[in-house]
Design a protein around this motif. Sequence first.
Motif, short mmCIF file in Angstrom:
data_model
loop_
_atom_site.label_atom_id
_atom_site.label_comp_id
_atom_site.label_asym_id
_atom_site.label_seq_id
_atom_site.Cartn_x
_atom_site.Cartn_y
_atom_site.Cartn_z
N VAL A 230 40.36 43.03 52.49
CA VAL A 230 40.62 42.01 51.67
C VAL A 230 40.00 40.78 52.12
N VAL A 278 39.62 38.81 45.94
CA VAL A 278 40.29 37.45 45.75
C VAL A 278 41.16 37.62 44.49
N ASP A 279 41.84 36.64 44.30
CA ASP A 279 42.62 36.57 42.91
C ASP A 279 41.81 36.63 41.78
N ASP A 281 40.86 39.65 40.74
CA ASP A 281 40.03 41.07 41.03
C ASP A 281 40.68 42.27 40.58
N GLU A 316 45.85 31.65 54.03
CA GLU A 316 45.97 31.65 52.50
C GLU A 316 46.72 32.96 52.15
N ARG A 318 47.96 36.36 50.06
CA ARG A 318 47.48 37.54 49.62
C ARG A 318 46.87 37.22 48.31
N PRO A 319 45.92 37.74 48.11
CA PRO A 319 45.17 37.59 46.62
C PRO A 319 46.24 38.39 45.51
N SER A 320 46.27 38.07 44.14
CA SER A 320 46.62 38.41 43.07
C SER A 320 45.96 39.28 42.33
N VAL A 321 46.02 40.66 42.39
CA VAL A 321 44.91 41.49 41.85
C VAL A 321 45.71 42.60 40.86
#
Length: 556
Positions: A230, A278-279, A281, A316, A318-321
């Motif tokens: 990630v 990243v967000d 993906d 930052e 965690r990305p929203s995927v």
Amino acid sequence: MSLSLSKHPSFSGRPGPVLVVVADGVGVAPPGASNAVTEAVTPTLDALTSSELYTELAAHGPAVGLPTEDDMGNSEVGHNALGAGRIFAQGAKLVNQALANDTIFQTEVWKTAVEHGREGTLHLIGLHSDGGVHSTNAQLYQLLWRAADDGVTSCAVHILHDGRDVAARSALAYIAVTEAVLAEINAVEANAAGAQRDFRIASGGGRMRITMDRYGADWPMVERGYRTHVFGEGRRFASATDAVETMYAETDKGDQYLGEFVIERDLGAGGEPAGTIVDGDAVIFFNFRGDRAIEISQALADDHFDQFDRTGPAGEPRPSVFYAGMLQYDGDLQVPTNYLVNPPAIDRTMGEFLCAEGVASFAISETQKFGHVTYFWNGNKSGYIDEELETYIEIPSDNVEFDTTPAMKVREITAETIDLLRSGEYRFGRLNFPSGDMVGHTGHLPATVEAVEIIDEHMAKLVEVIDELGGVLIYTADHGNADIMFTEEQGVRSPKTSHTLSPVPFAIHDPNYDGEYQMVAAAPGPAHGLANVAATVFDLLGYEAPADYLPSLIGF
């Protein structure tokens, strides 16, 4: 559906309990220096396998629902077959069928993943080999080509070295083929406007170092993988080949234990990681086997996950995927929510029938194989079938390289099993001794010989208790491993850490046996394999098996 069993017309069972012992990975192969089973001193196993109530069973290929005779069995499909009493098409076969008929690419899950990949990056994470136990690179390549054809221009592959289901140090050969596939995809313009594709390896590491933990045994291992894939945290290299070559020079360990790595563009010039997540993906975990896919799926997709902190190095979020698995790895927990291929629908298992008849039972192993005598035995279902009738006991595994502790938890499993048997509360029990498989996977022959000898020592204790109680003991295995520990060509030995295509033992120890039944003679094969064990257990408990179960291994 209401389930029931009929009483056996000529055999009412024994006064004591029926116990099934699965010696994980202890297959049957010709004696020789590479066979840890026959190199070990095993008087108890020798007595069991030389009795008239002994045969051998197929535990690979079509006999356990896998595509061909070249497909090694594994613990998951083996325990599915033991508990189900029938043969169901399993992970690799299901995925191959879905790829062959194109249905995998017609799903809304694939279409959504591609849509995210067109706008951002499509990430593919999984075991990188052709071992066929957790994944195959052939399936990975089909996903890559279809993603390119469907308009994805940015795709990052996160590879997990195998060295366990394949040769211990084979990662470089697999990387070379994958790099060639990626180069071929990138050589074709993505569209008429001349857009370029950027398909690349982005990160990776050994399967026993990052990402692929199971049963909650080592969450820090999952966290290392999560942060590598990630956020791009890990040692930086210009290519996956450079990473492996460097680590080979630093250690004599096999691929499965190599450390995590991150590919950096323009290495040394302040470049960026080649494929952080990243967000926006999409992420697809391309393993088809479930046990080592569940935890990373939860880490990447579960909004209520609390096993470790998922924030980035600078705080930052965690990305929203969009996350999907090749299959749904746990149907009861619904992990993950999105998946490309439906898993086998295994119903009417042995455990369900026994609970319907009010038969009290227990299942026991240590963490590494606890899910096999519960979840997989019960047809890929979590939890109890009937908590009033069943007892499940998990003995925590140690987080070590298993050749350093060849006994693993065999002693503890045996002691707990003896207590359960002597309690008089249970009519049926099952256990798994993991060490033949887990120590065998290390490729360490002396340690595996010791593991088998410890199994033998504790089998003697179980036989003694079964004699005391007037019960029946079944000794078998789920697949081969310890039976072939190395291959030899031109005098050079190469460790064999994978499972084998060997049959497995099946022996009945019945201290009250007086010729009431006989072992059915048949060669190991799809009609004489692990799935025949369930009907045999029903017979020995004094029941007739359901009509659609594979036939019993004993005849009256």
